[in-house]
Design an enzyme around this catalytic site. Structure first.
Site, PDB file in Angstrom:
ATOM      1  N   SER A  10       0.861  -1.184   0.000  1.00 50.25           N
ATOM      2  CA  SER A  10       0.000   0.000   0.000  1.00 50.25           C
ATOM      3  C   SER A  10       0.900   1.238   0.000  1.00 50.25           C
ATOM      4  CB  SER A  10      -0.892  -0.003   1.247  1.00 50.25           C
ATOM      5  OG  SER A  10      -0.077   0.073   2.411  1.00 50.25           O
ATOM      6  N   GLU A  87       7.428   2.948  -8.869  1.00 54.22           N
ATOM      7  CA  GLU A  87       6.089   3.234  -9.417  1.00 54.22           C
ATOM      8  C   GLU A  87       5.730   2.242 -10.521  1.00 54.22           C
ATOM      9  OE1 GLU A  87       4.293   5.244  -7.791  1.00 54.22           O
ATOM     10  OE2 GLU A  87       5.698   6.593  -6.800  1.00 54.22           O
ATOM     11  N   TYR A 177      -4.079  10.355  -0.373  1.00 49.69           N
ATOM     12  CA  TYR A 177      -4.265   8.924  -0.137  1.00 49.69           C
ATOM     13  C   TYR A 177      -3.975   8.552   1.315  1.00 49.69           C
ATOM     14  CZ  TYR A 177      -4.432   8.541  -5.181  1.00 49.69           C
ATOM     15  OH  TYR A 177      -4.785   8.690  -6.496  1.00 49.69           O
TER      16      TYR A 177
END
Length: 193
Positions: A10, A87, A177
């Site tokens: 996460s 990423e 986020y």
């Protein structure tokens, strides 16, 4: 034999800092690495950056970047010992297969770091491909506010309210986020059990 690795987690689980530590370990031993990050992440400005302040220059990939061609050309000019990609959820399926080819045919270890799922709990295309074909999968542990393992990424608006709809990709950090366990992610989105 070189392998394709996928380290996933996460948000805020230390993916970039783990990549940068691996880079440091290779370089400390006199080995050469090649770092990549997503051009889409405009916050990085061509650098892999961690929340704890570590950073390093990186090549930037876009959806049309041919990683096989770019890495093998650099490897011919000056041998590379490892390719590290941050990423990785933004890789295309074709780019993931190019990474596999780098491991299989060029003999280069390729270590990818990225999110598994988006803010709706759906797999990113790059993550789905990596989960399917990587030689080794490693889950890095993030922590929810309740202490459980964080596996989900909740998108929030400026007031901190959960965002339920929108484009799969929206670049942001802690302002956009929150890493949560599945239970708190479901509660925030109002999912019924």
């Amino acid at each position: 034999m070189a392998k394709l690795y996928f380290y996933y987690a996460s948000m805020n689980a230390g993916k970039s800092s783990t990549l940068l530590q691996a880079d440091f370990n290779y370089r400390e031993r006199g080995m050469r690495t090649m770092l990549w990050t997503a051009q889409l992440d405009t916050r990085s400005e061509g650098r892999v950056k961690s929340r704890i302040g570590l950073e390093a220059d990186a090549h930037r990939y876009a959806p049309d970047t041919d990683l096989w061609t770019a890495v093998t050309a650099a490897h011919r000019a000056e041998p590379i010992d490892c390719v590290l990609i941050d990423e990785a959820q933004f890789l295309t399926r074709q780019q993931v297969w190019q990474c596999a080819r780098l491991a299989d045919e060029a003999g280069l270890p390729v270590v990818c770091y990225g999110l598994r799922t988006d803010f709706q709990g759906e797999l990113f295309p790059g993550s789905a491909a990596l989960l399917g074909i990587a030689d080794k999968l490693v889950e890095l542990k993030g922590v929810c506010h309740c202490g459980r393992k964080a596996t989900m990424n909740l998108r929030v608006d400026a007031s901190g309210a959960a965002v339920k709809e929108g484009a799969q990709t929206e670049v942001g950090g802690n302002d956009r986020y929150v890493a949560l366990c599945r239970k708190h992610f479901s509660e925030a989105l109002g999912h019924t059990r």
